[in-house]
Design an enzyme around this catalytic site. Structure first.
Site, PDB file in Angstrom:
ATOM      1  N   GLU A  89      -1.057  -4.312  -1.298  1.00  0.00           N
ATOM      2  CA  GLU A  89      -2.175  -5.236  -1.354  1.00  0.00           C
ATOM      3  C   GLU A  89      -1.887  -6.413  -2.285  1.00  0.00           C
ATOM      4  O   GLU A  89      -2.153  -7.555  -1.966  1.00  0.00           O
ATOM      5  CB  GLU A  89      -3.410  -4.459  -1.833  1.00  0.00           C
ATOM      6  CG  GLU A  89      -4.617  -5.308  -2.116  1.00  0.00           C
ATOM      7  CD  GLU A  89      -5.396  -5.627  -0.847  1.00  0.00           C
ATOM      8  OE1 GLU A  89      -5.034  -5.071   0.207  1.00  0.00           O
ATOM      9  OE2 GLU A  89      -6.320  -6.433  -0.934  1.00  0.00           O
ATOM     10  N   ASP A  90      -1.337  -6.129  -3.425  1.00  0.00           N
ATOM     11  CA  ASP A  90      -1.270  -7.142  -4.475  1.00  0.00           C
ATOM     12  C   ASP A  90       0.086  -7.829  -4.637  1.00  0.00           C
ATOM     13  O   ASP A  90       0.203  -8.787  -5.387  1.00  0.00           O
ATOM     14  CB  ASP A  90      -1.629  -6.507  -5.836  1.00  0.00           C
ATOM     15  CG  ASP A  90      -3.051  -5.964  -5.849  1.00  0.00           C
ATOM     16  OD1 ASP A  90      -3.822  -6.369  -4.962  1.00  0.00           O
ATOM     17  OD2 ASP A  90      -3.376  -5.152  -6.730  1.00  0.00           O
TER      18      ASP A  90
END
Ligand code: MN
Length: 741
Positions: A89-90
């Site tokens: 996600e990051d």
């Protein structure tokens, strides 16, 4: 803020080692290496990132992994997935990279976690939908949901540094979904902590107040408990039973709930704590030992027989096992005593996570864990209580006016409770509703009036030949379906009337009847209809045929209609019609018996039927035929036990006669509300009220109105109008003023 990089590095390594230490008992060969790999990747990926608190980001995945091991009891797979759960996600790292290193299973879990994350960012309105999606991802691997719980627990523990609006959003999501979920899975310690944290972040003064009071009362509580358990402990010692006696106060959140629900101060919450007797016994003798302890406890203290709970013979769905009783202490105070074994206690605290520890010692942690995961999925998929229902349960009365159902493609639809397949069809599209002939609910064929349940998946069946009819209005309940059907009926009626007009003109021409407005008037009288439109409609429907027009022609020149009618009263039917006519009313009446005759009847007082209702007749001993609604509270009994006295009855159509019926109005109280409600009834709708009673309780008012209406449609209109009055929440018909009608 000055950051000591060296210090931080040390702390990261410390935490990592702590994780490994906790995981150690369950690690297989090679596991530690994989975990280290995951940790290195995660640390590298989050290198530049910090949490809102200023801490290095890696603290978070490390903590989540630790919760997974220690508090949920998960294994290596979950540790790795937890360490990597925010990586895709990051950061730039892609799922396929992780799959290459850790394999398909772990990649799938991380993928699930990433998706769920997106799903939960929407805010609160679509929660049920989110929840469903979460369950869908679940079908892949239930670890996803367990790691998500760990993630949420850590986020709640560190919510302090978040901005206020985020605190509120995350907290309410937690109380709405995660705490019930943890409860469902038997993860009681997590559930309790989540609830307490929720209160802490949503109402800190109350949270602090309760928690202070718990602290303050500790000394006196301990003293009380010591005295209370003294004799029990002595008896157990004599029996040589190893035991531990604990007393834990209730959670802050549950005390808060009690205070609020019962509207009492902290001091009056009588069951602030429970005494827990935990015994060490061989597995085979658990039950008999627990009951033995029960017997000792109740030798000293009188039990309340209503409060005995045996969850040993039949454990709760989430795995909870325990024996509960509430007894009277010497000072007159009720005390709850929980009796359980060490094994049961661990399960109660940690859920199934603790369970596998006790199961067949031969098998490995991994295989026991798999068994547990299967169990978790079973819990979540259990048919008798779907996850959606359980969310409903939790939301309680606040939202239980709605059900959640699905299209064949899995799209979620929200409908009012009691909605039928037809409501659903109209919710999808007016055309689908209008052509609906039935539905498949969970693959099973059902009629259009089938009532839907939470979680149903519905496929609508249509036919181009289908047309809406008046009956439909009786079993749809959503406003959308109602108004659409009415619209369609009106349109349909208009078309029929248009056709009817043409037919009428053609037929009268054929019979050489000159249709002046006077003749129209005579026709209306003769055929007993209200308006020209109605006349056209009946012709269009084929209810008035060429022969009828012929008869009208024969009849017309000889005698004026009005005189004739009066002279020909011969049977009950025409008397009834005459009476109605004299009253200036047209149409129609109740037809009773196999021949559908008009005979004398009385309307039952228990259910106050009005035209349009489904009814039946009941031959009473002294009072002739009484008409009941089929939904009358007495109906089942009458139909079942005295079927021979039941006769068929049916309304032919709507009257303008007034019928007494009752309405229940519920809403939030405000100044002038009663006035507004009665105004709608008497002024706007010109309805006669026969009685009106209101009461208010803590800002909620409820009223019962008895009034006169013409028929069900009139009643519906009235309900619709009343529901628009500001403050009114629900208007419903009530039918049992008394039950002896
Ligand atoms: Mn996270």
């Amino acid at each position: 803020m000055v950051i000591d990089v060296e210090e931080e590095r040390k702390e990261i390594i410390n935490r990592y080692r702590r994780l490994l230490r906790k995981a150690k008992p369950i690690l297989k060969e090679g596991d530690a290496k994989l975990i280290k790999r995951a940790f290195t990747i995660s640390m590298e990926a989050h290198k530049e990132m910090r949490r809102k608190s200023g801490e290095p980001y890696i603290f978070h995945p490390l903590s989540v992994a630790e919760i997974c091991v220690e508090e949920i009891g998960l294994g290596t797979t979950s540790i790795i997935a937890a360490l990597l759960h925010d990586v895709v996600e990051d950061t730039d790292i892609q799922l396929k990279d992780l799959e290459q290193i850790f394999g398909k299973k772990i990649a799938k879990i991380i993928d699930g976690l990433t998706k769920i994350k997106g799903v939960f960012e929407y805010g609160t309105s679509a929660q049920a939908e989110n929840f469903r999606k979460m369950l869908f991802t679940l079908s892949e691997d239930v670890r996803v949901i367990l790691i998500k719980l760990a993630d949420r627990l850590h986020n709640m523990r560190t919510l302090e540094s978040m901005p206020r609006n985020k605190q509120l959003r995350v907290s309410s999501e937690t109380i709405y979904l995660y705490a019930p979920l943890a409860h469902r899975l038997g993860l009681n310690a997590i559930k309790t902590e989540l609830e307490d944290l929720y209160l802490r972040f949503t109402d800190y003064p109350v949270y602090r107040d309760i928690s202070n009071k718990i602290d303050e009362s500790r000394a006196s509580r301990n003293k009380f408990i010591k005295q209370f358990v003294q004799p029990i402990k002595e008896e157990l010692d004599k029996l040589n039973v190893e035991c531990e006696i604990k007393s834990r106060p209730k959670s802050i959140f549950s005390i808060y709930n009690k205070m609020r629900k019962q509207n009492i101060p902290f001091e009056e919450v009588y069951d602030l704590f429970a005494v827990r007797i935990i015994i060490d016994t061989p597995l085979e003798q658990e039950k008999s030992y627990c009951w033995q302890v029960y017997s000792i406890v109740t030798d000293y203290y009188t039990p309340n027989p209503d409060r005995l709970r045996d969850w040993i013979s039949t454990p709760k769905g989430n795995g909870y096992e325990s024996l509960h009783t509430t007894v009277m202490a010497k000072n007159g105070q009720w005390v709850e005593v929980q009796i359980r074994t060490r094994r049961m206690d661990e399960i109660a605290e940690k859920g199934y996570a603790a369970h596998w520890k006790y199961k067949d010692n031969g098998s490995s942690h991994e295989s026991n864990l798999e068994k547990w995961l299967v169990k978790v999925r079973e819990l979540l998929e259990k048919q008798d209580l779907t996850a959606l229902e359980f969310v409903d349960d939790f939301r309680g009365n606040l939202f239980n006016e709605e059900i959640f159902v699905f299209t064949p493609k899995g799209e979620l639809k929200t409908l009012p409770i009691g909605a039928t397949a037809l409501d659903f069809a109209f919710d999808i599209h007016t055309d689908i509703g209008a052509k609906c002939i039935g539905a498949k609910v969970n693959q099973k064929l059902v009629p259009i009036n089938h009532t839907l349940k939470n979680g149903d998946q519905i496929e609508i069946l249509t036919s181009s030949k289908q047309k809406p009819n008046e009956d439909w209005l009786r079993f749809v309940i959503s406003p959308k379906a109602k108004s659409k059907i009415k619209e369609l009926l009106k349109e349909d009626k208009r078309n029929v009337a248009d056709d009817g007009k043409e037919i009428l003109l053609r037929k009268t021409k054929q019979l050489k009847i000159d249709v002046s407005s006077r003749v129209y008037e005579q026709m209306r009288d003769y055929f007993k209809v209200n308006s020209q439109f109605e006349l056209h409609y009946r012709v269009g429907k084929g209810l008035i045929t060429l022969n009828d027009f012929k008869r009208f022609k024969e009849f017309k020149p000889s005698s004026p209609l009005k005189n004739k009618a009066h002279s020909e009263i011969t049977d009950v039917k025409s008397i009834e019609q005459e009476i109605n006519k004299v009253k200036g009313r047209y149409e129609d009446i109740l037809l009773i018996g196999e021949d559908m005759d008009v005979v004398e009847y009385k309307l039952a007082k228990c259910c106050t039927p009005i035209p349009g209702d489904e009814v039946f007749g009941f031959v009473t001993v002294n009072e002739g035929i009484k008409i009941h609604r089929t939904t009358c509270p007495n109906a089942t009994e009458l139909l079942a036990n005295q079927g021979n006295r039941v006769i068929k009855a049916k309304w032919t159509s709507q009257h303008e006669v007034a019928f007494l019926t009752g309405l229940k109005v519920i809403g939030t109280d405000r100044v002038g509300l009663i006035n507004d409600v009665s105004k709608v009834i008497s002024e706007e709708l010109k309805v006669n009220m026969s009685s009106l009673s209101f009461k208010t309780d803590q800002g909620i008012f409820s009223g019962e109105i008895m009034l006169y209406v013409n028929d069900t449609r009139h009643l519906e209109m009235l309900i619709e109008k009343l529901e628009k009055v500001e403050g009114v929440v629900k208007v419903s018909r009530f039918d049992s003023r008394n039950n002896n009608g």
